[in-house]
Motif scaffolding. Sequence first.
Motif, PDB file in Angstrom:
ATOM      1  N   GLY A  14       0.652  -1.384   0.041  1.00 37.85           N
ATOM      2  CA  GLY A  14      -0.094   0.086  -0.038  1.00 37.85           C
ATOM      3  C   GLY A  14       0.785   1.285   0.112  1.00 37.85           C
ATOM      4  O   GLY A  14       0.267   2.420   0.244  1.00 37.85           O
ATOM      5  N   ILE A  15       2.169   1.351  -0.221  1.00 40.12           N
ATOM      6  CA  ILE A  15       3.002   2.219  -0.397  1.00 40.12           C
ATOM      7  C   ILE A  15       3.160   2.971  -1.825  1.00 40.12           C
ATOM      8  O   ILE A  15       3.856   1.934  -2.688  1.00 40.12           O
ATOM      9  CB  ILE A  15       4.133   2.037   0.619  1.00 40.12           C
ATOM     10  N   ASP A  16       2.516   3.967  -2.070  1.00 41.43           N
ATOM     11  CA  ASP A  16       2.976   4.274  -3.590  1.00 41.43           C
ATOM     12  C   ASP A  16       3.515   5.697  -3.758  1.00 41.43           C
ATOM     13  O   ASP A  16       3.569   6.033  -4.987  1.00 41.43           O
ATOM     14  CB  ASP A  16       1.520   4.297  -4.389  1.00 41.43           C
ATOM     15  N   LYS A  17       3.875   6.446  -2.671  1.00 49.42           N
ATOM     16  CA  LYS A  17       4.748   7.643  -2.641  1.00 49.42           C
ATOM     17  C   LYS A  17       5.675   7.679  -1.588  1.00 49.42           C
ATOM     18  O   LYS A  17       5.426   7.533  -0.389  1.00 49.42           O
ATOM     19  CB  LYS A  17       3.591   8.789  -2.602  1.00 49.42           C
ATOM     20  N   LEU A 111      14.362   3.500 -10.402  1.00 50.12           N
ATOM     21  CA  LEU A 111      13.784   4.635  -9.508  1.00 50.12           C
ATOM     22  C   LEU A 111      12.267   5.137 -10.088  1.00 50.12           C
ATOM     23  O   LEU A 111      11.519   5.410  -9.295  1.00 50.12           O
ATOM     24  CB  LEU A 111      14.756   5.873  -9.353  1.00 50.12           C
ATOM     25  N   LEU A 112      12.217   5.201 -11.384  1.00 55.09           N
ATOM     26  CA  LEU A 112      10.985   5.817 -12.086  1.00 55.09           C
ATOM     27  C   LEU A 112      10.013   4.757 -12.572  1.00 55.09           C
ATOM     28  O   LEU A 112       9.216   5.198 -13.202  1.00 55.09           O
ATOM     29  CB  LEU A 112      11.837   6.701 -12.924  1.00 55.09           C
ATOM     30  N   ASN A 113      10.430   3.610 -12.462  1.00 56.29           N
ATOM     31  CA  ASN A 113       9.204   2.548 -13.005  1.00 56.29           C
ATOM     32  C   ASN A 113       8.130   1.984 -11.919  1.00 56.29           C
ATOM     33  O   ASN A 113       7.751   1.039 -12.349  1.00 56.29           O
ATOM     34  CB  ASN A 113       9.976   1.618 -13.808  1.00 56.29           C
ATOM     35  N   SER A 114       8.153   2.476 -10.654  1.00 55.60           N
ATOM     36  CA  SER A 114       7.091   1.953  -9.798  1.00 55.60           C
ATOM     37  C   SER A 114       6.352   3.047  -8.948  1.00 55.60           C
ATOM     38  O   SER A 114       5.557   3.941  -9.681  1.00 55.60           O
ATOM     39  CB  SER A 114       7.860   1.126  -9.101  1.00 55.60           C
ATOM     40  N   VAL A 115       6.886   3.152  -7.946  1.00 54.19           N
ATOM     41  CA  VAL A 115       6.234   4.069  -6.939  1.00 54.19           C
ATOM     42  C   VAL A 115       6.550   5.489  -7.358  1.00 54.19           C
ATOM     43  O   VAL A 115       7.783   5.901  -7.960  1.00 54.19           O
ATOM     44  CB  VAL A 115       6.907   3.920  -5.576  1.00 54.19           C
ATOM     45  N   LEU A 139      21.173  13.637 -11.009  1.00 53.39           N
ATOM     46  CA  LEU A 139      20.208  13.312 -10.404  1.00 53.39           C
ATOM     47  C   LEU A 139      19.141  14.585 -10.335  1.00 53.39           C
ATOM     48  O   LEU A 139      18.034  14.547 -10.692  1.00 53.39           O
ATOM     49  CB  LEU A 139      20.331  12.815  -8.863  1.00 53.39           C
ATOM     50  N   GLN A 140      19.761  15.808 -10.172  1.00 54.26           N
ATOM     51  CA  GLN A 140      19.065  16.779 -10.356  1.00 54.26           C
ATOM     52  C   GLN A 140      18.442  17.160 -11.860  1.00 54.26           C
ATOM     53  O   GLN A 140      17.478  17.896 -11.824  1.00 54.26           O
ATOM     54  CB  GLN A 140      20.093  18.179  -9.878  1.00 54.26           C
ATOM     55  N   ASP A 144      11.649  17.076 -12.771  1.00 57.69           N
ATOM     56  CA  ASP A 144      10.347  16.901 -12.994  1.00 57.69           C
ATOM     57  C   ASP A 144       9.653  15.672 -12.251  1.00 57.69           C
ATOM     58  O   ASP A 144       8.449  15.812 -12.000  1.00 57.69           O
ATOM     59  CB  ASP A 144      10.007  17.019 -14.316  1.00 57.69           C
ATOM     60  N   SER A 145      10.554  14.732 -11.724  1.00 56.48           N
ATOM     61  CA  SER A 145      10.407  13.536 -11.339  1.00 56.48           C
ATOM     62  C   SER A 145      10.217  13.643  -9.708  1.00 56.48           C
ATOM     63  O   SER A 145       9.453  12.885  -8.866  1.00 56.48           O
ATOM     64  CB  SER A 145      10.957  12.310 -12.029  1.00 56.48           C
TER      65      SER A 145
END
Length: 307
Positions: A14-17, A111-115, A139-140, A144-145
């Motif tokens: 149940g963790i999405d953020k 990092l960007l394909n799930s939560v 990383l910076q 936007d993500s």
Amino acid sequence: MLLCHSLQELQEHGIDKVSIACGNFDGIHRGHRKLLQQAIDQGNAKQSTPIVLSFSPHPREFFTGKCIPTLSSLEKRMETFSKLGIKALVILDFNKELAATEAHDFISKYLLNSVSITDFCVGRQWLFGAGRKGNIKLLQEYSDSFTTHAVDEFLLDGHAVSSSRIRQALENHQFQDAEELLGHKWNISGPVVKGLGLASEKLNTPTANINTGIPLLPISGVFAVHAKINSTTHNGVLNIGAAPTFLEKQRHSQHVELHLLDFEDDIYGEQVHIHIHAFIRPEKKFSSAEELKEQIHHDIAQARQTL
């Protein structure tokens, strides 16, 4: 707290953020706590779950093939994370695939394909990706993500606090210095497990074998210690090492053996928390069990005097 092996796995709970603190966190010293607090504060501000992202084995162990002395077990780290307010630990398997992943691809794949990540908190000098080509600047670029927080090192006496600096202090038996760097007492802990019975059978000195959950501690030798069992503290003598008098030809993990002074109770299975008070002597190989037995009597007498 949760232990997962990918960010995607968090969604099953149940963790999405999330707000991420990324690092190894061995010992969870003052610098680590500064980084962790940043992730916790950002999580509270943005209603995202503060988590830790780490790697196993340590990348240095992967590339060198050598075991790195460790300050804290996984169990101890998770316990501390939970007390601080971290809700989950995600450990990525540092394998050939991950080691060969380019920095951009690490961000997009891991990092960007799930939560959803609100904040990514990491030490300012952190490098990642194949050839260690990824850095804070990269990383910076993904602002936007998620927001990247480059956390400065914690300085003490003008020098950065680090796990390697703490390990060196412990190796030099500078226990107060190590604990000042950590910001808390350094304890060895774990359940009492069955050992080989050598101390009782050959030396007439019963010892409790402690399973620390750490393959290689940063110190070895004989020490005067305080050991806490079921809320009661006892004086004792601790031996950390390879038991060279008896086991020179065997391959084995480091042994951690505790002899409690004036104590005869059965404590198998009990959890023991050990705080080192003073160094007595280095571990050495003796020519016979009798010679070692005599030395142990001297060690116990010295521990009594020290404690």
